[in-house]
Design a protein around this motif. Sequence first.
Motif, PDB file in Angstrom:
ATOM      1  N   GLN A 183       0.830  -1.205   0.000  1.00 24.81           N
ATOM      2  CA  GLN A 183       0.000   0.000   0.000  1.00 24.81           C
ATOM      3  C   GLN A 183       0.867   1.259   0.000  1.00 24.81           C
ATOM      4  N   ALA A 184       1.964   1.221   0.740  1.00 21.58           N
ATOM      5  CA  ALA A 184       2.865   2.372   0.788  1.00 21.58           C
ATOM      6  C   ALA A 184       3.519   2.602  -0.574  1.00 21.58           C
ATOM      7  N   ILE A 185       3.926   1.520  -1.232  1.00 14.36           N
ATOM      8  CA  ILE A 185       4.531   1.625  -2.562  1.00 14.36           C
ATOM      9  C   ILE A 185       3.538   2.235  -3.548  1.00 14.36           C
ATOM     10  N   GLU A 186       2.293   1.815  -3.470  1.00 15.50           N
ATOM     11  CA  GLU A 186       1.265   2.352  -4.363  1.00 15.50           C
ATOM     12  C   GLU A 186       1.109   3.856  -4.167  1.00 15.50           C
ATOM     13  N   HIS A 187       1.115   4.285  -2.901  1.00 17.44           N
ATOM     14  CA  HIS A 187       0.979   5.718  -2.620  1.00 17.44           C
ATOM     15  C   HIS A 187       2.176   6.501  -3.173  1.00 17.44           C
ATOM     16  N   ILE A 188       3.403   6.005  -2.923  1.00 17.54           N
ATOM     17  CA  ILE A 188       4.598   6.711  -3.370  1.00 17.54           C
ATOM     18  C   ILE A 188       4.651   6.767  -4.893  1.00 17.54           C
ATOM     19  N   THR A 189       4.255   5.695  -5.558  1.00 19.42           N
ATOM     20  CA  THR A 189       4.246   5.660  -7.017  1.00 19.42           C
ATOM     21  C   THR A 189       3.335   6.748  -7.576  1.00 19.42           C
ATOM     22  N   GLN A 190       2.224   6.982  -6.905  1.00 20.08           N
ATOM     23  CA  GLN A 190       1.245   7.956  -7.383  1.00 20.08           C
ATOM     24  C   GLN A 190       1.573   9.383  -6.956  1.00 20.08           C
ATOM     25  N   ARG A 191       2.104   9.545  -5.718  1.00 18.63           N
ATOM     26  CA  ARG A 191       2.247  10.894  -5.164  1.00 18.63           C
ATOM     27  C   ARG A 191       3.649  11.249  -4.686  1.00 18.63           C
ATOM     28  N   GLY A 192       4.553  10.277  -4.660  1.00 21.38           N
ATOM     29  CA  GLY A 192       5.889  10.555  -4.171  1.00 21.38           C
ATOM     30  C   GLY A 192       5.982  10.437  -2.660  1.00 21.38           C
ATOM     31  N   LEU A 193       7.201  10.580  -2.150  1.00 21.14           N
ATOM     32  CA  LEU A 193       7.454  10.401  -0.719  1.00 21.14           C
ATOM     33  C   LEU A 193       7.517  11.720   0.031  1.00 21.14           C
ATOM     34  N   ALA A 194       7.686  12.821  -0.696  1.00 19.46           N
ATOM     35  CA  ALA A 194       7.797  14.120  -0.041  1.00 19.46           C
ATOM     36  C   ALA A 194       6.447  14.556   0.513  1.00 19.46           C
ATOM     37  N   GLY A 195       6.475  15.471   1.476  1.00 22.02           N
ATOM     38  CA  GLY A 195       5.237  16.000   2.034  1.00 22.02           C
ATOM     39  C   GLY A 195       4.677  15.123   3.135  1.00 22.02           C
ATOM     40  N   GLU A 196       3.399  15.305   3.400  1.00 24.94           N
ATOM     41  CA  GLU A 196       2.757  14.576   4.494  1.00 24.94           C
ATOM     42  C   GLU A 196       2.622  13.098   4.151  1.00 24.94           C
ATOM     43  N   PHE A 197       2.915  12.238   5.124  1.00 28.20           N
ATOM     44  CA  PHE A 197       2.856  10.803   4.902  1.00 28.20           C
ATOM     45  C   PHE A 197       1.406  10.349   4.746  1.00 28.20           C
ATOM     46  N   SER A 198       1.227   9.365   3.886  1.00 25.76           N
ATOM     47  CA  SER A 198      -0.088   8.747   3.730  1.00 25.76           C
ATOM     48  C   SER A 198      -0.350   7.813   4.904  1.00 25.76           C
ATOM     49  N   PRO A 199      -1.625   7.437   5.141  1.00 24.03           N
ATOM     50  CA  PRO A 199      -1.914   6.468   6.206  1.00 24.03           C
ATOM     51  C   PRO A 199      -1.141   5.165   6.046  1.00 24.03           C
ATOM     52  N   ALA A 200      -0.918   4.734   4.797  1.00 20.72           N
ATOM     53  CA  ALA A 200      -0.194   3.473   4.567  1.00 20.72           C
ATOM     54  C   ALA A 200       1.254   3.585   5.023  1.00 20.72           C
ATOM     55  N   ILE A 201       1.912   4.719   4.740  1.00 25.18           N
ATOM     56  CA  ILE A 201       3.300   4.896   5.151  1.00 25.18           C
ATOM     57  C   ILE A 201       3.380   5.036   6.668  1.00 25.18           C
ATOM     58  N   VAL A 202       2.410   5.731   7.260  1.00 29.35           N
ATOM     59  CA  VAL A 202       2.370   5.852   8.716  1.00 29.35           C
ATOM     60  C   VAL A 202       2.226   4.477   9.360  1.00 29.35           C
ATOM     61  N   ARG A 203       1.348   3.644   8.800  1.00 29.62           N
ATOM     62  CA  ARG A 203       1.157   2.285   9.342  1.00 29.62           C
ATOM     63  C   ARG A 203       2.444   1.480   9.240  1.00 29.62           C
ATOM     64  N   LEU A 204       3.160   1.626   8.121  1.00 26.07           N
ATOM     65  CA  LEU A 204       4.415   0.896   7.959  1.00 26.07           C
ATOM     66  C   LEU A 204       5.431   1.348   9.001  1.00 26.07           C
ATOM     67  N   ILE A 205       5.537   2.651   9.210  1.00 29.05           N
ATOM     68  CA  ILE A 205       6.474   3.170  10.207  1.00 29.05           C
ATOM     69  C   ILE A 205       6.111   2.661  11.599  1.00 29.05           C
ATOM     70  N   VAL A 206       4.805   2.621  11.908  1.00 24.24           N
ATOM     71  CA  VAL A 206       4.362   2.110  13.215  1.00 24.24           C
ATOM     72  C   VAL A 206       4.729   0.635  13.360  1.00 24.24           C
ATOM     73  N   GLN A 207       4.481  -0.160  12.322  1.00 23.96           N
ATOM     74  CA  GLN A 207       4.806  -1.589  12.387  1.00 23.96           C
ATOM     75  C   GLN A 207       6.307  -1.818  12.551  1.00 23.96           C
ATOM     76  N   VAL A 208       7.101  -1.064  11.804  1.00 26.35           N
ATOM     77  CA  VAL A 208       8.550  -1.209  11.899  1.00 26.35           C
ATOM     78  C   VAL A 208       9.033  -0.732  13.265  1.00 26.35           C
ATOM     79  N   THR A 209       8.441   0.351  13.767  1.00 24.85           N
ATOM     80  CA  THR A 209       8.814   0.879  15.081  1.00 24.85           C
ATOM     81  C   THR A 209       8.612  -0.158  16.178  1.00 24.85           C
ATOM     82  N   ASP A 210       7.534  -0.934  16.084  1.00 26.16           N
ATOM     83  CA  ASP A 210       7.265  -1.967  17.095  1.00 26.16           C
ATOM     84  C   ASP A 210       8.458  -2.900  17.260  1.00 26.16           C
ATOM     85  N   ARG A 211       9.160  -3.176  16.175  1.00 25.82           N
ATOM     86  CA  ARG A 211      10.295  -4.101  16.225  1.00 25.82           C
ATOM     87  C   ARG A 211      11.615  -3.363  16.447  1.00 25.82           C
TER      88      ARG A 211
END
Length: 273
Positions: A183-211
């Motif tokens: 989901q994060a890849i799909e968002h970045i492909t469409q809108r890029g990584l700059a600017g405010e993070f999408s919910p998908a990227i936020v979820r990925l950061i939260v999941q990675v943070t847990d570990r």
Amino acid sequence: MSMNALDNIVPMNHFETMDSVDIRDLERAKALLESAGLATRLTDLLGTPIEKGLEMLPERWNRRVMQITRSALSKAVQSAVLTMKTSHNKEPSKFWHKVAVGTTGGIGGFFGLGAMAVELPISTTIMLRSIADIARSQGEQIKDPDTQMACIETFALGAKSCDEACESAYFTVRAALASTVSQAIEHITQRGLAGEFSPAIVRLIVQVTDRFSIQVSEKAIAQALPAVGAAGGIVVNTLFMDHFQDRATGHFIVRRLERKYDPALVKRIYSML
């Protein structure tokens, strides 16, 4: 396990579709990915059982570490990968990244736990740049959203492998993150990584943070030991970087082989090594 020992267990026809050099690379990747966790390495270095320190931490400490780690990872994602440039250098610059992270470790060693909110974002950004550099050395295109998310994913691979009954900690973690990564890849492909993070990227950061926060706690405890000091903090941070550089090297070797062969074949042979 050596190739000769492997031959006695698994008939070679299982490996006929993978080059012997690639099998050795995969064997090296597994050794790096399934090696001792950071706590074990810190204990060996300092002679102090880090795990016992983790058990004694109050719940509010764990929440604070999670907050600092998530903030550090978010800042690193915004700055490190975005500023990486395409390069044809084959070998990653591991040494200079270790020097840089080791220098920031002196802050944690001198000022103790109170400096973590300042030191960790800097260290994490340098580490993510090193991870991206390792990815690039394994043939990844650093501007590809898939590569960028795989770099972030590396921070979730820091823990030691699960027990022998488990299939593989490495592939288990990747499977757990797969949907969010996609989901994060799909968002970045469409809108890029700059600017405010999408919910998908936020979820990925939260999941990675847990570990990732587990290793952050281990590092912080090691740096907070009275006998460590600024010089010891440099050593601890260098070991921290070395740990994730090993995980990144293994991760991107596997990904390189998955681009060359059927990923299911790579996973199957990995489990046999």
